[in-house]
Design a protein around this motif. Structure first.
Motif, PDB file in Angstrom:
ATOM      1  N   ILE A  20       0.840  -1.198   0.000  1.00 46.04           N
ATOM      2  CA  ILE A  20       0.000   0.000   0.000  1.00 46.04           C
ATOM      3  C   ILE A  20       0.875   1.249   0.000  1.00 46.04           C
ATOM      4  O   ILE A  20       0.641   2.195  -0.764  1.00 46.04           O
ATOM      5  N   ILE A  21       1.884   1.256   0.830  1.00 44.67           N
ATOM      6  CA  ILE A  21       2.772   2.413   0.900  1.00 44.67           C
ATOM      7  C   ILE A  21       3.572   2.544  -0.385  1.00 44.67           C
ATOM      8  O   ILE A  21       3.730   3.647  -0.913  1.00 44.67           O
ATOM      9  N   ALA A  22       4.056   1.439  -0.914  1.00 51.18           N
ATOM     10  CA  ALA A  22       4.804   1.479  -2.169  1.00 51.18           C
ATOM     11  C   ALA A  22       3.930   2.022  -3.296  1.00 51.18           C
ATOM     12  O   ALA A  22       4.387   2.833  -4.101  1.00 51.18           O
ATOM     13  N   ALA A  23       2.669   1.612  -3.347  1.00 52.05           N
ATOM     14  CA  ALA A  23       1.760   2.110  -4.388  1.00 52.05           C
ATOM     15  C   ALA A  23       1.533   3.606  -4.229  1.00 52.05           C
ATOM     16  O   ALA A  23       1.541   4.350  -5.217  1.00 52.05           O
ATOM     17  N   ALA A  24       1.321   4.052  -3.003  1.00 54.85           N
ATOM     18  CA  ALA A  24       1.112   5.486  -2.769  1.00 54.85           C
ATOM     19  C   ALA A  24       2.331   6.279  -3.225  1.00 54.85           C
ATOM     20  O   ALA A  24       2.200   7.304  -3.898  1.00 54.85           O
ATOM     21  N   LEU A  25       3.521   5.801  -2.882  1.00 50.60           N
ATOM     22  CA  LEU A  25       4.735   6.525  -3.251  1.00 50.60           C
ATOM     23  C   LEU A  25       5.045   6.420  -4.741  1.00 50.60           C
ATOM     24  O   LEU A  25       5.569   7.355  -5.335  1.00 50.60           O
ATOM     25  N   ALA A  31       2.468  12.272  -2.134  1.00 51.63           N
ATOM     26  CA  ALA A  31       2.915  11.349  -1.076  1.00 51.63           C
ATOM     27  C   ALA A  31       4.431  11.392  -0.945  1.00 51.63           C
ATOM     28  O   ALA A  31       4.966  11.409   0.165  1.00 51.63           O
ATOM     29  N   ARG A  32       5.137  11.441  -2.066  1.00 54.55           N
ATOM     30  CA  ARG A  32       6.600  11.504  -2.021  1.00 54.55           C
ATOM     31  C   ARG A  32       7.068  12.821  -1.407  1.00 54.55           C
ATOM     32  O   ARG A  32       8.038  12.858  -0.652  1.00 54.55           O
TER      33      ARG A  32
END
Length: 136
Positions: A20-25, A31-32
């Motif tokens: 989930i975090i990888a997708a957001a970033l 997000a980044r």
């Protein structure tokens, strides 16, 4: 930090974050930018940096000590370690980065706490989903 520097993350940085975090970033410049801001505003006490150095001698063995087969578990002579002043800034940077990620994870958890997924579109890893262990 300039937006150009924030638009990409190294694959090794994203790989250990979770899906989930990888997708957001991966898909959100906002997000980044938030992650970069959270990382930059973290303060790491000097005692935390010193403690990390003292507890992780395996990360700070000199190349010569490694060639001789020195291990941190058998006792390390001071000359077998990189000096604290040589590694202090790198340790501080890594601890600041870790604290920033923790703050980002907390922010993201709070932001998605009120999200209700449409039936059939639940995240496969969401434990509230009755079939959260299925795989795609």
């Amino acid at each position: 930090m300039s937006p150009a520097k924030v638009l990409t993350l190294a694959e090794s940085d994203v790989a250990d974050l979770g899906s989930i975090i990888a997708a957001a970033l991966a898909h959100s410049p906002a997000a980044r930018t938030l992650l970069a801001a959270l990382e930059s505003e973290q303060t790491v006490p000097e005692t935390a940096v010193q403690d990390y150095y003292a507890r992780n001698h395996d990360r700070f063995l000199t190349p010569e000590a490694l060639r001789r087969g020195v291990t941190p578990f058998d006792g390390v002579a001071p000359e077998d370690l990189l000096r604290y002043d040589q590694v202090r800034e790198g340790i501080s940077r890594e601890l600041r980065k870790a604290a920033g990620r923790k703050a980002f994870f907390g922010w993201l958890d709070q932001a998605r706490a009120g999200v209700t997924y449409a039936h059939g579109h639940e995240h496969p890893g969401d434990p509230s989903h009755p079939d959260h262990e299925h795989r795609h």
